[in-house]
Design an enzyme around this catalytic site. Structure first.
Site, PDB file in Angstrom:
ATOM      1  NE  ARG A   1       2.101   9.035   6.590  1.00  0.00           N
ATOM      2  CZ  ARG A   1       1.380   8.593   5.575  1.00  0.00           C
ATOM      3  NH1 ARG A   1       1.668   7.457   5.011  1.00  0.00           N
ATOM      4  NH2 ARG A   1       0.358   9.279   5.132  1.00  0.00           N
TER       5      ARG A   1
ATOM      6  NE  ARG B   1       6.347   3.607   9.942  1.00  0.00           N
ATOM      7  CZ  ARG B   1       6.332   2.524   9.197  1.00  0.00           C
ATOM      8  NH1 ARG B   1       7.203   1.592   9.395  1.00  0.00           N
ATOM      9  NH2 ARG B   1       5.442   2.377   8.249  1.00  0.00           N
TER      10      ARG B   1
ATOM     11  CG  ASP C   1      -3.746   3.696  13.596  1.00  0.00           C
ATOM     12  OD1 ASP C   1      -3.365   4.652  12.914  1.00  0.00           O
ATOM     13  OD2 ASP C   1      -4.756   3.034  13.303  1.00  0.00           O
TER      14      ASP C   1
HETATM   15  O1  1CP Z   1       4.444   5.361   9.341  1.00  0.00           O
HETATM   16  C1  1CP Z   1       3.503   5.092   8.584  1.00  0.00           C
HETATM   17  O2  1CP Z   1       3.622   5.027   7.359  1.00  0.00           O
HETATM   18  C2  1CP Z   1       2.150   4.820   9.144  1.00  0.00           C
HETATM   19  C3  1CP Z   1       1.250   5.976   8.971  1.00  0.00           C
HETATM   20  C4  1CP Z   1       0.368   6.117  10.179  1.00  0.00           C
HETATM   21  C5  1CP Z   1       0.615   6.900  11.330  1.00  0.00           C
HETATM   22  C6  1CP Z   1       1.825   7.742  11.623  1.00  0.00           C
HETATM   23  C7  1CP Z   1      -0.861   5.450  10.385  1.00  0.00           C
HETATM   24  C8  1CP Z   1      -1.473   4.474   9.459  1.00  0.00           C
HETATM   25  N1  1CP Z   1      -1.353   5.826  11.620  1.00  0.00           N
HETATM   26  C9  1CP Z   1      -0.500   6.703  12.224  1.00  0.00           C
HETATM   27  C10 1CP Z   1      -0.622   7.303  13.596  1.00  0.00           C
HETATM   28  C11 1CP Z   1      -1.931   7.851  14.020  1.00  0.00           C
HETATM   29  N2  1CP Z   1      -3.161   7.461  13.573  1.00  0.00           N
HETATM   30  C12 1CP Z   1      -2.136   8.837  15.032  1.00  0.00           C
HETATM   31  C13 1CP Z   1      -1.058   9.374  15.960  1.00  0.00           C
HETATM   32  C14 1CP Z   1      -0.642  10.737  15.790  1.00  0.00           C
HETATM   33  C15 1CP Z   1       0.082  10.940  14.511  1.00  0.00           C
HETATM   34  O3  1CP Z   1       1.146  10.380  14.315  1.00  0.00           O
HETATM   35  O4  1CP Z   1      -0.455  11.683  13.722  1.00  0.00           O
HETATM   36  C16 1CP Z   1      -3.513   9.098  15.083  1.00  0.00           C
HETATM   37  C17 1CP Z   1      -4.234  10.136  15.917  1.00  0.00           C
HETATM   38  C18 1CP Z   1      -4.146   8.203  14.184  1.00  0.00           C
HETATM   39  C19 1CP Z   1      -5.608   8.090  14.024  1.00  0.00           C
HETATM   40  C20 1CP Z   1      -6.171   7.384  12.852  1.00  0.00           C
HETATM   41  N3  1CP Z   1      -5.720   6.256  12.249  1.00  0.00           N
HETATM   42  C21 1CP Z   1      -7.372   7.763  12.210  1.00  0.00           C
HETATM   43  C22 1CP Z   1      -8.267   8.896  12.684  1.00  0.00           C
HETATM   44  C23 1CP Z   1      -7.879  10.226  12.193  1.00  0.00           C
HETATM   45  C24 1CP Z   1      -8.035  10.461  10.722  1.00  0.00           C
HETATM   46  O5  1CP Z   1      -7.001  10.663  10.072  1.00  0.00           O
HETATM   47  O6  1CP Z   1      -9.166  10.460  10.201  1.00  0.00           O
HETATM   48  C25 1CP Z   1      -7.605   6.874  11.158  1.00  0.00           C
HETATM   49  C26 1CP Z   1      -8.743   6.897  10.157  1.00  0.00           C
HETATM   50  C27 1CP Z   1      -6.546   5.906  11.189  1.00  0.00           C
HETATM   51  C28 1CP Z   1      -6.405   4.723  10.296  1.00  0.00           C
HETATM   52  C29 1CP Z   1      -5.133   4.752   9.561  1.00  0.00           C
HETATM   53  N4  1CP Z   1      -3.903   4.524  10.145  1.00  0.00           N
HETATM   54  C30 1CP Z   1      -2.920   4.643   9.205  1.00  0.00           C
HETATM   55  C31 1CP Z   1      -3.555   4.948   7.960  1.00  0.00           C
HETATM   56  C32 1CP Z   1      -2.834   5.105   6.648  1.00  0.00           C
HETATM   57  C33 1CP Z   1      -4.931   5.044   8.201  1.00  0.00           C
HETATM   58  C34 1CP Z   1      -6.019   5.458   7.211  1.00  0.00           C
HETATM   59  C35 1CP Z   1      -6.453   4.357   6.329  1.00  0.00           C
HETATM   60  C36 1CP Z   1      -7.475   4.848   5.310  1.00  0.00           C
HETATM   61  O7  1CP Z   1      -8.669   4.940   5.640  1.00  0.00           O
HETATM   62  O8  1CP Z   1      -7.066   5.124   4.186  1.00  0.00           O
END
Ligand code: 1CP
Length: 326
Positions: free
Chosen positions: A6, A15, A52
């Protein structure tokens, strides 16, 4: 780490053009492209597949939506919904993820590892039950204490689905896999053992059987002193450290058993400056007595200036000649 892309203009461009986050995840060429972007720009030693953790509940038949500015929103799961969850055909429903992994694997230089991942059962259950992030997850904790039998059925389904999803990513080219237990820290001690540690041990054992030699990285975030049992009893090869773990303690208690990664505060990376360089070198020095992979203590933040990442790499590697051609 999560949301890696991001902060990069080239990610934001895709995106904006494509629209939905899930559309990027489910289009192999796009998921592969955004996986490769940070490797092209910086030449990291490993790429993490763009996907994700909430694709697994989606594949199990739950409604999952990613709303701009809000994040993931799921239809909250109740006890009577557990029996309707179906693992049948999850590999077919997640085929786009494996297709993306195959494209990435083909395009990556051979010296750059591909990391696959999944959410750990406890954390995925937390999102399924609560329906969103940003809460205190009281509903998942209440269910785990009050109705352990039905909660156990849910965790078993997620454990099976996680093994299948990670195994398929390995078949598609992932050379290591990471299990994200982002909400392990909200599980009080007996809950941690039943619903974080035991499922992790089972997932690692089953993956080790299916794919000997493929390392499994565990990231039970904010687990505190429970990290000791997690490192010694789950069979993981590498443990992710959140920003709160004291490094001399990690070197003494964890590194004799597992490799460690993580620790650097993503807020410091976004802030940059001399403190970032000093801290990066301190982390490397504190963990130099055992196996260590340099990484952040949690996901990179959206407001991070891309040049801070370059400065960090130079601080860690001690030079600036690390860019790879992809
Ligand atoms: O483009 C956007 O605005 C979406 C943002 C986004 C992205 C790029 C989300 C939403 N997920 C991801 C990709 C993602 N998620 C990856 C791929 C590698 C990368 O791009 O970094 C990975 C490994 C994850 C894993 C993930 N998703 C976790 C575990 C790791 C951590 O951060 O603790 C969790 C908790 C999520 C849920 C999630 N997905 C997205 C959000 C905003 C959230 C968190 C929600 C929250 O609890 O507030």
């Amino acid at each position: 780490m999560r949301q890696a892309g991001r902060y990069l203009p080239e990610y934001r461009e895709i995106r904006e053009r494509v629209g939905g986050f899930l559309d990027v995840c489910y289009t192999p060429e796009l998921a592969a492209e955004v996986t490769l972007q940070p490797i092209r720009r910086y030449g990291f030693d490993a790429a993490i597949l763009f996907s994700d953790i909430l694709l697994v509940p989606h594949a199990l038949g739950r409604e999952v939506e990613f709303r701009t500015e809000v994040g993931p929103v799921l239809e909250p799961l109740r006890e009577d919904g557990v029996a309707k969850l179906s693992q049948d055909g999850i590999e077919e429903r997640l085929e786009a993820v494996y297709a993306a992994a195959r494209v990435v694997k083909r395009e990556l230089p051979s010296e750059v590892a591909l990391i696959g991942f999944a959410g750990a059962p406890w954390t995925v259950a937390a999102y399924m039950i609560e329906g969103r992030g940003g809460t205190d997850f009281a509903n998942v904790i209440r269910w785990a204490w009050q109705a352990p039998a039905s909660f156990g059925v849910l965790i078993d389904i997620l454990t099976g689905a996680t093994v299948r999803h990670l195994s398929a990513q390995i078949f598609a080219g992932a050379e290591a896999v990471q299990l994200f237990d982002s909400w392990a820290g909200i599980a009080a001690e007996p809950l941690f053992r039943y619903w974080c540690l035991d499922p992790a041990r089972e997932i690692v054992a089953r993956l080790n059987d299916l794919h000997p030699g493929v390392p499994v990285i565990g990231f039970p975030r904010a687990a505190g002193a429970n990290l000791i049992a997690y490192a010694r009893e789950t069979g993981i090869a590498c443990l992710g450290l959140d920003t709160s773990v004291p490094l001399d303690w990690a070197a003494r208690e964890l590194q004799p058993y597992v490799a460690v990664q993580g620790s650097l505060d993503p807020i410091l990376l976004a802030a940059g400056g001399a403190a970032l360089q000093v801290e990066a070198r301190r982390i490397c020095a504190e963990l130099a007595g055992g196996p260590h992979v340099f990484n952040l203590g949690h996901g990179i933040r959206k407001e991070t200036p891309p040049e801070h990442v370059q400065q960090l790499l130079e601080a860690v590697r001690g030079d600036s000649s690390s860019r790879l051609e992809v």
